[in-house]
Design an enzyme around this catalytic site. Structure first.
Site, PDB file in Angstrom:
ATOM      1  N   ASP A 144       0.622  -1.312  -0.123  1.00  0.00           N
ATOM      2  CA  ASP A 144       0.135   0.179   0.053  1.00  0.00           C
ATOM      3  C   ASP A 144       0.383   1.402  -0.105  1.00  0.00           C
ATOM      4  O   ASP A 144       1.789   0.814   0.316  1.00  0.00           O
ATOM      5  CB  ASP A 144      -0.805  -0.178   1.020  1.00  0.00           C
ATOM      6  CG  ASP A 144      -0.541   0.059   2.702  1.00  0.00           C
ATOM      7  OD1 ASP A 144      -1.582  -1.073   3.657  1.00  0.00           O
ATOM      8  OD2 ASP A 144       0.568   0.084   2.893  1.00  0.00           O
ATOM      9  N   LYS A 204      -4.176   2.646  -0.133  1.00  0.00           N
ATOM     10  CA  LYS A 204      -4.880   2.847   0.805  1.00  0.00           C
ATOM     11  C   LYS A 204      -4.378   4.339   1.114  1.00  0.00           C
ATOM     12  O   LYS A 204      -2.734   4.596   1.375  1.00  0.00           O
ATOM     13  CB  LYS A 204      -5.212   2.119   1.749  1.00  0.00           C
ATOM     14  CG  LYS A 204      -6.382   0.953   1.986  1.00  0.00           C
ATOM     15  CD  LYS A 204      -6.783   0.681   3.325  1.00  0.00           C
ATOM     16  CE  LYS A 204      -6.185  -0.625   3.297  1.00  0.00           C
ATOM     17  NZ  LYS A 204      -6.754  -0.920   4.649  1.00  0.00           N
ATOM     18  N   MET A 250      -3.184   9.529  11.803  1.00  0.00           N
ATOM     19  CA  MET A 250      -3.744   9.639  11.389  1.00  0.00           C
ATOM     20  C   MET A 250      -4.503  10.532  11.944  1.00  0.00           C
ATOM     21  O   MET A 250      -6.015  10.699  11.431  1.00  0.00           O
ATOM     22  CB  MET A 250      -5.473   8.084  11.053  1.00  0.00           C
ATOM     23  CG  MET A 250      -4.624   7.182  10.076  1.00  0.00           C
ATOM     24  SD  MET A 250      -5.176   6.183   9.939  1.00  0.00           S
ATOM     25  CE  MET A 250      -4.952   5.119  11.880  1.00  0.00           C
TER      26      MET A 250
HETATM   27  N1  SAH Z   1       0.279   0.172  10.504  1.00  0.00           N
HETATM   28  C1  SAH Z   1       1.146   1.955  10.363  1.00  0.00           C
HETATM   29  C2  SAH Z   1       0.310   2.504  11.124  1.00  0.00           C
HETATM   30  C3  SAH Z   1      -1.405   2.770   9.703  1.00  0.00           C
HETATM   31  S1  SAH Z   1      -2.222   4.434   9.648  1.00  0.00           S
HETATM   32  C4  SAH Z   1       1.548   2.391  11.071  1.00  0.00           C
HETATM   33  O1  SAH Z   1       2.794   1.001  12.430  1.00  0.00           O
HETATM   34  O2  SAH Z   1       2.894   2.729  11.423  1.00  0.00           O
HETATM   35  C5  SAH Z   1      -1.436   5.226   8.681  1.00  0.00           C
HETATM   36  C6  SAH Z   1      -0.755   6.617   9.927  1.00  0.00           C
HETATM   37  O3  SAH Z   1       0.458   6.818  10.308  1.00  0.00           O
HETATM   38  C7  SAH Z   1      -0.755   7.769   8.707  1.00  0.00           C
HETATM   39  O4  SAH Z   1      -1.645   8.854   8.584  1.00  0.00           O
HETATM   40  C8  SAH Z   1      -0.064   8.888  10.094  1.00  0.00           C
HETATM   41  O5  SAH Z   1      -0.110   9.245  10.573  1.00  0.00           O
HETATM   42  C9  SAH Z   1       1.246   7.472  10.257  1.00  0.00           C
HETATM   43  N2  SAH Z   1       2.731   7.612   9.515  1.00  0.00           N
HETATM   44  C10 SAH Z   1       2.621   6.272   8.612  1.00  0.00           C
HETATM   45  N3  SAH Z   1       3.786   6.807   7.543  1.00  0.00           N
HETATM   46  C11 SAH Z   1       3.983   7.984   8.174  1.00  0.00           C
HETATM   47  C12 SAH Z   1       5.104   8.936   8.301  1.00  0.00           C
HETATM   48  N4  SAH Z   1       5.928   8.569   7.708  1.00  0.00           N
HETATM   49  N5  SAH Z   1       5.527   9.926   8.741  1.00  0.00           N
HETATM   50  C13 SAH Z   1       4.213  11.025   9.624  1.00  0.00           C
HETATM   51  N6  SAH Z   1       2.867   9.668   9.905  1.00  0.00           N
HETATM   52  C14 SAH Z   1       2.847   8.617   9.266  1.00  0.00           C
END
Ligand code: SAH
Length: 507
Positions: A36, A58, A173
């Site tokens: 994704d 997504k 998010m």
């Molecule tokens: N499974 C993922 C989270 C997915 S939800 C994890 O464990 O990190 C998606 C959210 O993750 C985004 O809306 C943001 O809040 C955060 N996120 C993921 N990658 C990011 C990044 N490189 N920088 C800032 N926020 C990030």
């Protein structure tokens, strides 16, 4: 038929190197990779060439594949007996719907394994210099989803409890709901001067961090035009960033650097740029291929022991010469009486891989330096073999010939135009997405200019730093109307990187 299996793999927060060893192994072994948006596309380059790559992309605005469809893809491919790697940003079980995907697989009796990843909620603050726990500040840490619909009547977030009950609160998010989050926290008793950080695109070259307090973060984030994806960190630990920020301090942080050399050679430079916090962007303007006709090279190799000197002028030259020797099953011991010259340390290092040590490595890495060196030798009547690119400069064979040597210049490899799209390159330059152009040979410059069109040079390169590996490359660049800002003092990749660093230090 072999049994299918699905690996639910955490790809880490963005920096492709933050995947686990196990996760990378799963990518390499997969028949199908379903990925994704938040998993780094660069990780896909590790998949087998024949692997099927499926984008499940997504994003909060646009669902490319619905969750049902993703489940369907995982199930159907696994039932075909395939090894499927489902690559998810961060950790698959942290706001990643990995649990749901595993349940679907279980229902279908499909074997699965979970490979945890580094979650954004920990890694992104870390890259902004914020430890999510610190003994002086907190002993509790909460991960909270920030995308709950604010108009929802019965929220599943117990704001009254987390607002004051958790030392550090990390929101995923949450960007669209930042005002709502701030309001809930303060309405439920969290002090207005609690430090807050908003970090966008964390662990990546475009990482952007805004800090403030619950009182002003909303306005500051708006001013900085912060958007998705971002992590919001609330709590005293945010204040540690003042001291502990490190990633954004790297010498090339935030700089996107275009690499024009051939794909097979790009990695050395790309890695150095990355380690300095920059983002390498590979756009090979040349590619190395076999010569049109191997005849002359093969003929030279057939009587390789008759040469007094073998002059190798590039890493490609060494590789293609040696590959051909092997292809023709010519033993390298037949080089035992031939003296070997290499231009530059990288060419030398390449020859040394074969256990061959050079008689000479000229101080300066241009043809002229080899000529200087030969002036000290008696080369009258001596046989010199020069296996090179089809487009190599003539000065070396001509001068050595005029000094009485018997020079055989043979084509060991050809350089052709890289396949990348001109439109893409022009768009990147137009959008100011490239900060530095690197040229490591005259042909990289010439093909670059062909790609963007000679008339566009001054317009598209305004404000872009042009870095060249040495005087010959710089001269070619100037001839084509480029303004060379950086020239390596030592004509090597290390020299080029050093020169770029010096430039940014001075400017
Ligand atoms: N499974 C993922 C989270 C997915 S939800 C994890 O464990 O990190 C998606 C959210 O993750 C985004 O809306 C943001 O809040 C955060 N996120 C993921 N990658 C990011 C990044 N490189 N920088 C800032 N926020 C990030």
């Amino acid at each position: 038929m072999k049994n299918g299996i699905v690996y639910l793999v955490g790809a880490g927060p963005g920096d492709p190197k933050l995947i686990t060893v196990r996760g990378l192994e799963c990518i390499k072994n997969a028949d199908v990779v379903v990925y994704d948006r938040l998993s780094s596309p660069r990780l896909l380059s590790f998949a087998k060439p024949e692997a099927e790559l499926i984008y499940a992309g997504k994003s909060p605005i646009r669902h490319t594949l619905k969750q049902d469809e993703i489940n369907q893809v995982l199930v159907s491919r696994a039932l075909e007996g395939k090894t499927v790697t489902r690559l998810k940003g961060g950790d698959p079980f942290v706001f990643g719907r990995g649990g749901e995907e595993a349940e679907v697989l279980l229902d279908q009796d499909i074997p699965f394994e979970i490979v945890p990843g580094i979650t954004a909620g920990i890694a992104v603050p870390a890259y902004a210099g914020i430890p999510v726990t610190h003994r002086e500040f907190n002993s509790t840490l909460a991960f909270v989803t920030g995308n709950e619909d604010p108009s929802k009547e019965d929220t599943s977030i117990e704001w009254d409890k987390i607002s004051t009950g958790c030392g550090t609160i990390v929101f995923y998010m949450g960007m669209a709901n930042l005002p709502h989050i701030v309001e809930k926290l303060t309405a439920n008793g969290r002090s207005q001067d609690t430090p807050v950080a908003v970090i966008r695109w964390g662990t990546r070259p475009e990482q952007q961090t805004v800090t403030g307090t619950l009182a002003d973060i909303e306005e500051k984030a708006r001013e900085a035009k912060m958007g998705h994806p971002a992590i919001i960190v609330v709590g005293g630990v945010v204040s540690l960033r003042e001291k502990l920020r490190w990633f954004e301090q790297k010498a090339l942080f935030g700089k996107r650097i275009l690499i024009t050399r051939s794909r097979s050679q790009a990695s050395v430079l790309a890695e150095k740029v990355e380690n300095l916090g920059g983002e390498p962007f590979e756009f090979p303007t040349i590619e190395i291929t076999d010569p049109e006709d191997f005849g002359p090279l093969d003929k030279a190799i057939a009587s390789i022991d008759s040469y007094d000197w073998l002059v190798l002028t590039s890493v490609n030259g060494v590789q293609s010469f040696m590959n051909r020797m092997r292809h023709l099953r010519t033993d390298i011991r037949r080089l035992s009486t031939t003296k070997i010259v290499a231009i530059g340390p990288q060419t030398r290092a390449e020859i040394e891989k074969y256990g061959i040590f050079c008689e000479f490595v000229p101080e300066e890495f241009v043809a002229e330096a080899i000529i200087e060196m030969f002036k000290g030798e008696d080369i009258k009547g001596k046989r010199i073999l020069l296996p090179r690119a089809d487009i190599a400069r003539k000065v070396l064979p001509e001068t050595l010939g005029s000094m009485g040597a018997n020079v055989s210049e043979v084509t060991a490899y050809s350089t052709v135009m890289g396949a990348g799209s001109s439109e893409e390159l022009i768009r990147l330059l137009q959008d100011n997405k490239i900060h530095v152009l690197t040229f490591t040979s005259s042909s990289t410059v010439k093909n670059f200019v062909k790609k963007i069109g000679p008339d566009n040079v001054s317009r598209l390169l305004k404000g872009v730093v042009v870095a060249s590996i040495g005087p010959i490359t710089s001269a070619s660049a100037r001839e084509l109307g480029l303004v060379v800002d950086v020239e390596a003092a030592e004509y090597t990749i290390d020299g080029l990187v050093q020169a770029i660093l010096n430039y940014f230090k001075a400017n």
